[in-house]
Each structure stands twice: as structure tokens, then as C-alpha cells.
Scaffold this motif. Structure first.
Motif, PDB file in Angstrom:
ATOM      1  N   ILE A   1       0.840  -1.200   0.000  1.00 34.51           N
ATOM      2  CA  ILE A   1       0.000   0.000   0.000  1.00 34.51           C
ATOM      3  C   ILE A   1       0.878   1.253   0.000  1.00 34.51           C
ATOM      4  O   ILE A   1       0.594   2.227  -0.706  1.00 34.51           O
ATOM      5  N   ASP A   2       1.958   1.225   0.793  1.00 36.30           N
ATOM      6  CA  ASP A   2       2.902   2.354   0.798  1.00 36.30           C
ATOM      7  C   ASP A   2       3.531   2.536  -0.585  1.00 36.30           C
ATOM      8  O   ASP A   2       3.708   3.669  -1.054  1.00 36.30           O
ATOM      9  N   ALA A   3       3.859   1.424  -1.245  1.00 35.78           N
ATOM     10  CA  ALA A   3       4.474   1.495  -2.580  1.00 35.78           C
ATOM     11  C   ALA A   3       3.519   2.125  -3.588  1.00 35.78           C
ATOM     12  O   ALA A   3       3.931   2.945  -4.423  1.00 35.78           O
ATOM     13  N   ILE A   4       2.242   1.761  -3.513  1.00 34.78           N
ATOM     14  CA  ILE A   4       1.251   2.335  -4.426  1.00 34.78           C
ATOM     15  C   ILE A   4       1.102   3.830  -4.176  1.00 34.78           C
ATOM     16  O   ILE A   4       1.037   4.636  -5.119  1.00 34.78           O
TER      17      ILE A   4
ATOM     18  N   ASP B   1       1.936   6.867  -6.833  1.00 26.77           N
ATOM     19  CA  ASP B   1       0.978   7.911  -7.205  1.00 26.77           C
ATOM     20  C   ASP B   1       1.574   9.304  -7.024  1.00 26.77           C
ATOM     21  O   ASP B   1       1.237  10.228  -7.768  1.00 26.77           O
ATOM     22  N   ARG B   2       2.469   9.456  -6.044  1.00 26.16           N
ATOM     23  CA  ARG B   2       3.107  10.762  -5.802  1.00 26.16           C
ATOM     24  C   ARG B   2       4.307  10.994  -6.721  1.00 26.16           C
ATOM     25  O   ARG B   2       4.875  12.083  -6.734  1.00 26.16           O
ATOM     26  N   GLY B   3       4.708   9.962  -7.461  1.00 26.54           N
ATOM     27  CA  GLY B   3       5.876  10.091  -8.325  1.00 26.54           C
ATOM     28  C   GLY B   3       7.180   9.824  -7.607  1.00 26.54           C
ATOM     29  O   GLY B   3       8.262  10.041  -8.174  1.00 26.54           O
ATOM     30  N   ASN B   4       7.128   9.318  -6.367  1.00 30.95           N
ATOM     31  CA  ASN B   4       8.334   8.986  -5.609  1.00 30.95           C
ATOM     32  C   ASN B   4       8.726   7.538  -5.897  1.00 30.95           C
ATOM     33  O   ASN B   4       8.531   6.639  -5.065  1.00 30.95           O
ATOM     34  N   PHE B   5       9.266   7.303  -7.078  1.00 36.11           N
ATOM     35  CA  PHE B   5       9.510   5.936  -7.524  1.00 36.11           C
ATOM     36  C   PHE B   5      10.613   5.243  -6.733  1.00 36.11           C
ATOM     37  O   PHE B   5      10.587   4.016  -6.569  1.00 36.11           O
ATOM     38  N   GLY B   6      11.574   5.996  -6.234  1.00 36.57           N
ATOM     39  CA  GLY B   6      12.637   5.406  -5.425  1.00 36.57           C
ATOM     40  C   GLY B   6      12.083   4.814  -4.141  1.00 36.57           C
ATOM     41  O   GLY B   6      12.404   3.668  -3.766  1.00 36.57           O
TER      42      GLY B   6
ATOM     43  N   GLU C   1       4.804   0.897 -14.523  1.00 34.56           N
ATOM     44  CA  GLU C   1       3.919   1.717 -15.354  1.00 34.56           C
ATOM     45  C   GLU C   1       4.119   3.196 -15.049  1.00 34.56           C
ATOM     46  O   GLU C   1       4.171   4.024 -15.960  1.00 34.56           O
ATOM     47  N   GLY C   2       4.202   3.518 -13.775  1.00 34.17           N
ATOM     48  CA  GLY C   2       4.436   4.907 -13.389  1.00 34.17           C
ATOM     49  C   GLY C   2       5.745   5.433 -13.919  1.00 34.17           C
ATOM     50  O   GLY C   2       5.858   6.614 -14.279  1.00 34.17           O
ATOM     51  N   GLU C   3       6.750   4.562 -14.023  1.00 37.29           N
ATOM     52  CA  GLU C   3       8.070   4.943 -14.552  1.00 37.29           C
ATOM     53  C   GLU C   3       8.094   4.945 -16.081  1.00 37.29           C
ATOM     54  O   GLU C   3       9.118   5.247 -16.677  1.00 37.29           O
TER      55      GLU C   3
ATOM     56  N   ASN D   1       8.084   2.359 -17.841  1.00 39.50           N
ATOM     57  CA  ASN D   1       8.888   1.209 -18.255  1.00 39.50           C
ATOM     58  C   ASN D   1       7.929   0.059 -18.554  1.00 39.50           C
ATOM     59  O   ASN D   1       7.752  -0.863 -17.758  1.00 39.50           O
ATOM     60  N   PHE D   2       7.321   0.112 -19.732  1.00 41.74           N
ATOM     61  CA  PHE D   2       6.240  -0.812 -20.053  1.00 41.74           C
ATOM     62  C   PHE D   2       6.701  -2.258 -20.260  1.00 41.74           C
ATOM     63  O   PHE D   2       5.988  -3.185 -19.871  1.00 41.74           O
ATOM     64  N   PRO D   3       7.886  -2.517 -20.860  1.00 37.95           N
ATOM     65  CA  PRO D   3       8.335  -3.918 -20.954  1.00 37.95           C
ATOM     66  C   PRO D   3       8.501  -4.560 -19.574  1.00 37.95           C
ATOM     67  O   PRO D   3       8.118  -5.714 -19.368  1.00 37.95           O
ATOM     68  N   ALA D   4       9.068  -3.800 -18.618  1.00 39.96           N
ATOM     69  CA  ALA D   4       9.231  -4.337 -17.260  1.00 39.96           C
ATOM     70  C   ALA D   4       7.882  -4.536 -16.594  1.00 39.96           C
ATOM     71  O   ALA D   4       7.672  -5.506 -15.858  1.00 39.96           O
ATOM     72  N   ALA D   5       6.938  -3.620 -16.850  1.00 38.63           N
ATOM     73  CA  ALA D   5       5.595  -3.748 -16.279  1.00 38.63           C
ATOM     74  C   ALA D   5       4.921  -5.015 -16.790  1.00 38.63           C
ATOM     75  O   ALA D   5       4.301  -5.763 -16.013  1.00 38.63           O
ATOM     76  N   LEU D   6       5.035  -5.274 -18.096  1.00 36.85           N
ATOM     77  CA  LEU D   6       4.433  -6.468 -18.678  1.00 36.85           C
ATOM     78  C   LEU D   6       5.034  -7.723 -18.051  1.00 36.85           C
ATOM     79  O   LEU D   6       4.314  -8.671 -17.716  1.00 36.85           O
TER      80      LEU D   6
END
Length: 361
Positions: free
Chosen positions: A59-62, A66-71, A99-101, A103-108
Motif C-alpha cells: 500500500i505504501d508502494a502504491i 501515485d506521488r511520483g516517488n519511484f525510489g 507503469e508509473g516509470e 517502463n512498459f516492458p518491465a511492467a508487462l
């Protein structure tokens, strides 16, 4: 023996009890979200209460994604994977992060890993189907995942709604109609308002998309006219409380196509049948040009000069400045014959190779 010879410090026990109560409270909240919004992006499917700590990290990761804090999101996902590497929700949330990054191949790859770990999860199949449909634009792959999800639960409304959308995107109107009829037959029994609005919205999109298909693919304005008439009839049967902004936006998008249909109709009687529908569609707010683009301002002016033979003219704005317009930029090109010097018009500012010009006059 431990309690007698090594008693727990009261302050430490109070801290422990507080944290335990927080965990119980968070667990109940997570389980309640699963019951009320099973397919929500931030809802975590819990296999057992032992997943609650992992779910907290997810939940924290999601939230960080959403905030753009991908790290930070990546750190939370890594902690969750360390605790439960075989948990399919870890991989689904990692897919959301990718997906937020963008990086669609990694998301798939992450979505596919989630499906491999839990092929009987409707939620994961649904999430992968939406990724194919909305991000990759692969309609066939989306339909495959939605169909697999419905094989697990044939009455799942969320999956049915997205399968209808996939059928409409791929112009499989017969399959879409069959599913829609089933949904509309029980629309009153749907517990969530959003589901009812989506069903009605897709019902209207069925007619607008079919009309556009007749115009663009079959070049049949006559057939398109019939679909626009069906659209107006269908809208009249929808409860006013179910008409939301998404529905209005989709109806506004149908306005230019309806105008083209009116221009393409050769029979005057048919144009008169379509005219009130075009007027009705024009009453909906026009969609913006992009997430940051404001709606173009409508400007008033008078036709200063018109050259019928060359199909263009000039509009005089407030202050006397003139701006070029072409017949092709009339909302209804069939009204070209009525354009004459001195009549008042409304238009928007666009551009061509020579500079500013009037559009949507």
C-alpha cells in the motif's frame, strides 16, 4: 518462568500493545477495502492475515508511485518481496510501479509473473487485461485476459464492463451488444453507482462508435444516421442521476462526427432528421485538448467578406481586425449557402501556414 524471572517492562509492553492494535486496525481496514472495492488499484488481495505486514508495504508502494516517488516505492516493493517473494500481489504492485516509470516492458514482465504465480486470480487477470487495453493498445490480448477472468467468475461486473470496452475498441459490435444487454438487464441490481454509470456510458458509446464505423469504414452516412437516432433514444431512457462527466465527455466527442454525417447526407429529409441530434450533442461541454490545455474561447464577429467561388472569406473581429476562414472549418458545411456579408458568427482561433485563422465557425 520468563514472566517470573524476566518481567516485561510496562512501557515496552504499552508500546507493543499500541503497535499490535495499529496492526489489527490496519488489517481490518485492508480487509474492508477488499470487500467494498475488490478491483481498486490500491486494494490488496489478502490470502491470510499473515499477509498484512506485506500488504502494508505494498500500500505504501502504491501511494509513493501515485506521488511520483519511484525510489521510495521501489524500496517498499523490495521489502515486500523479501518477506513474500511468491506473493502475486508483490508482482502486480511492482508492475504498477513500472507503469508509473513508463517502463512498459518491465511492467508487462511483472504482470505476467503475477499471473504465473496466481493464474486463478480474477483481479490479476483483470489488471493485465487493462494494461493491454489502455496502455499497450493490444485489444486481442486484453480480450484474452478478460475472457480468462470471466471463466473464473462469469458474473463479475468489472471484468464484463472492460470486456465490452475492448470489444468496442476492436469494433466487435455484436459481442459488445450481447454483453451490454446482459449488464443492462440487471443494472438496477448493481450495488455501486460507478458501475451503473459505466454500463450506461458504454451503452451510448456502442451507438457513437458504430456510427463512426459506418462513416469511416463503410462510408454510409445513412447507416450512421440510424445509429445517432438510436443514441438519442437510448440517452432518453437513462436516469438523470446516472449521467456523469465521463458520459458527457464522450457525447461531446461525438459532436464533430455527427456534423460530418450531416454534411455527408445527400437527402434533405435525412439532414433534417439529424439536425436536432447535432444540436443536442453541441450542448455538451467540449473536451479539452490535453491535460493542461484550457478550452478554446469562442469569439464573436461578423462576416466582412465572402468569396463563394473560392470557398473562403474573412470575419471582422471587435476592433475591426479581420481573420481568414475556409468553408471546411464550418461546423456545418451544409450552411455555406447561408453565409453572407454582415451575419454574426461564433468561432475559435486556430492556425494555418499563413498564421491565425478562424475554426469551428
Amino acid at each position: 518462568y520468563l514472566l517470573k524471572h524476566h518481567p516485561v517492562d510496562k512501557e515496552e509492553y504499552a508500546v507493543f500493545s499500541k503497535r499490535k492494535q495499529q496492526m489489527i486496525s490496519q488489517g481490518e481496514k485492508i480487509l474492508a477495502e477488499v470487500r467494498t472495492n475488490r478491483f481498486g488499484t490500491s486494494t490488496i488481495d489478502i490470502r491470510s492475515r499473515s499477509d498484512l505486514i506485506v500488504a502494508r508495504y505494498l500500500i505504501d508502494a502504491i501511494a509513493e508511485t501515485d506521488r511520483g516517488n519511484f525510489g521510495r516505492a521501489s524500496t517498499a516493493v523490495a521489502k515486500a518481496r523479501e518477506l513474500a517473494p511468491e506473493y502475486f500481489e508483490v508482482w502486480r504492485v511492482e508492475a504498477l510501479l513500472h507503469e508509473g516509470e513508463q517502463n512498459f516492458p518491465a511492467a508487462l514482465q511483472s504482470y505476467q509473473a503475477a499471473v504465473e504465480l496466481e493464474p486463478s486470480s480474477i483481479k490479476v487477470r483483470h489488471a493485465l487485461g487493462r494494461f493491454f487495453l489502455l496502455t499497450l493498445g493490444d485489444h486481442d490480448a486484453a480480450i484474452e485476459q478478460f475472457t480468462a477472468a470471466l471463466a473464473l467468475d462469469s458474473q463479475c461486473v468489472e471484468v464484463q464492463l472492460d470486456l465490452v470496452r475492448a470489444y468496442l475498441y476492436s469494433m466487435r459490435f455484436e459481442q459488445a451488444r450481447h454483453l451490454l444487454d446482459g449488464l443492462l438487464a440487471r443494472v438496477g441490481a448493481l450495488t455501486r453507482v460507478e458501475q451503473r454509470s459505466k454500463a450506461y456510458d458504454l451503452h451510448l458509446q456502442y451507438f457513437t462508435r458504430k456510427a463512426e464505423f459506418h462513416q469511416a469504414v463503410e462510408h454510409s452516412a445513412d447507416a450512421a444516421l440510424g445509429e445517432y437516432e438510436n443514441l438519442l433514444t437510448a440517452f432518453g431512457k437513462i436516469p438523470p442521476t446516472a449521467v456523469d462527466t465521463h458520459m458527457k465527455k464522450h457525447l461531446a466527442k461525438a459532436f464533430p462526427s455527427a456534423c460530418r454525417c450531416e454534411n455527408d447526407l445527400s437527402d434533405e429529409a435525412q439532414r433534417k432528421r439529424l439536425e436536432p441530434i447535432v444540436t443536442w450533442l453541441s450542448e455538451f461541454d467540449l473536451p479539452t485538448l490535453g491535460p493542461q490545455s484550457p478550452k478554446r474561447q469562442r469569439i464573436r464577429g461578423k462576416v466582412a467578406r465572402v468569396f463563394k467561388f473560392k470557398e473562403f472569406g474573412f470575419i471582422s473581429r471587435v476592433g475591426g481586425e479581420e481573420i481568414f476562414f475556409h468553408r471546411g472549418q464550418l461546423v456545418r458545411r451544409s450552411e455555406w449557402a447561408a453565409v453572407s456579408e454582415g451575419i454574426e458568427v461564433e468561432f475559435e482561433i486556430g492556425s494555418n501556414k499563413q498564421g491565425e485563422c478562424a475554426i469551428r465557425a
